[in-house]
Motif scaffolding. Structure first.
Motif, short mmCIF file in Angstrom:
data_model
loop_
_atom_site.label_atom_id
_atom_site.label_comp_id
_atom_site.label_asym_id
_atom_site.label_seq_id
_atom_site.Cartn_x
_atom_site.Cartn_y
_atom_site.Cartn_z
N UNK A 64 0.85 -1.18 0.00
CA UNK A 64 0.00 0.00 0.00
C UNK A 64 0.89 1.24 0.00
N UNK A 65 0.28 2.40 -0.02
CA UNK A 65 1.06 3.64 -0.12
C UNK A 65 2.00 3.82 1.05
N UNK A 66 1.52 3.51 2.27
CA UNK A 66 2.29 3.83 3.46
C UNK A 66 2.81 2.62 4.23
N UNK A 67 2.60 1.42 3.70
CA UNK A 67 3.06 0.22 4.39
C UNK A 67 2.84 -0.98 3.47
N UNK A 68 3.30 -2.15 3.92
CA UNK A 68 2.93 -3.38 3.22
C UNK A 68 2.39 -4.36 4.23
N UNK A 69 1.60 -5.35 3.76
CA UNK A 69 0.92 -6.25 4.68
C UNK A 69 0.77 -7.64 4.10
N UNK A 70 0.55 -8.59 5.01
CA UNK A 70 0.16 -9.96 4.67
C UNK A 70 -1.15 -10.26 5.39
N UNK A 71 -2.01 -11.05 4.77
CA UNK A 71 -3.29 -11.43 5.37
C UNK A 71 -3.38 -12.96 5.41
N UNK A 72 -3.50 -13.52 6.63
CA UNK A 72 -3.49 -14.97 6.81
C UNK A 72 -4.75 -15.44 7.53
N UNK A 73 -5.31 -16.61 7.13
CA UNK A 73 -4.88 -17.50 6.05
C UNK A 73 -5.31 -17.02 4.66
N UNK A 74 -6.13 -15.95 4.62
CA UNK A 74 -6.54 -15.38 3.34
C UNK A 74 -7.06 -13.98 3.59
N UNK A 75 -7.27 -13.25 2.50
CA UNK A 75 -7.97 -11.98 2.61
C UNK A 75 -9.46 -12.26 2.78
N UNK A 76 -10.18 -11.31 3.35
CA UNK A 76 -11.62 -11.41 3.41
C UNK A 76 -12.20 -11.04 2.05
#
Length: 272
Positions: A64-76
């Protein structure tokens, strides 16, 4: 940071006393269901987690513009807010999930345990605008902080122009008032927010390289740190400021709607 034993490994083995043990970590300056536990994980556990997370393949990250992320076990799913029902990876489960269980933090949530983890990475100067997590989750969040200390800001929802999207989306720049509460979260600590703090307040992180005004709260609204009495290593903050390093947060929540593996149409929000 010195190596310590996690407070939640110093236990009597009886889970019935988990909620009682949690009470000593209550943030008394905040509405109920706000807790702060320093040294929730050890320094070596922190390093092991950071090694797993920072070496993840690029496709696990969303930038993203101001950070990065991981979503576990999946994105909603965007239309139904459903989560794919698969186990969390081992490095995000152990040792954190058993410790949350012993403290009975998610005892009243629909699945009695967190089933989703959002991993956010903030470099110095990055943050996130005030936002709320929304109704997709049971109103309780448990966040483990890795790599660096940081100040989290909490805003009353009645402030003009302060409502934002969820933290998996891009934020929009808007003017708003100052925070009502400030929480200092050290590395390796756990912050738990539920009830009124979840429903009635927005939370965010300022885009700063240095957190300042680090001092005990004297009276509500004076800008002091509301959890100062619970901070584990106060000597590192007694100068009144702290330079940020790269911080990784692990946000544990219980998603209300879950789709079983194999029911792809249901998970994607389609009709059968």
């Amino acid at each position: 940071m010195t190596e310590t034993t996690s407070p939640e490994d110093e236990k009597d083995g009886n889970d019935e006393h988990g909620a009682h043990r949690l009470e000593k970590y209550r943030i008394n300056s905040l509405p109920p269901t706000a807790y702060y536990i320093p040294n929730f994980i050890t320094a070596s556990e922190e390093q092991s987690l950071l090694a797993k997370i920072t070496t993840s393949p690029p496709h696990h990250w969303t930038s993203l513009t101001h950070r990065r992320l991981q979503s576990w076990p999946s994105k909603l799913t965007p239309t139904t807010n459903k989560l794919l029902s698969t186990p969390l990876p081992t490095h995000l489960s152990l040792p954190i999930l058993p410790r949350l269980h012993r403290l009975q933090i998610f005892a009243d949530s629909p699945h009695k345990a967190p089933n989703h983890v959002l991993v956010n990475e903030y470099t110095p100067g990055q943050g996130i605008m005030p936002h709320e997590d929304g109704d997709a989750y049971y109103p309780l969040v448990a966040t483990v902080s890795l790599g660096s200390a940081i100040v989290l800001d909490f805003y009353s929802k009645d402030g003009e122009g302060q409502r934002r999207r969820g933290e998996e989306e891009e934020e929009e720049e808007e003017e708003g008032g100052g925070p009502r509460y400030r929480v200092l979260q050290e590395r390796c600590s756990l912050l738990v927010m539920g009830g009124e703090m979840y429903r009635d307040y927005l939370h965010g992180i300022g885009e700063l390289s240095v957190d300042e005004e680090l001092r005990p709260l004297v009276s509500e609204g004076d800008g002091g740190v509301v959890n100062w009495e619970l901070v584990g290593e106060k000597e590192g903050f007694e100068k009144g400021w702290c330079e940020r390093g790269t911080r990784v947060s692990l946000t544990y929540r219980d998603v209300r709607k879950v789709a079983r593996v194999g029911n792809v149409m249901n998970f994607m929000g389609g009709k059968r």
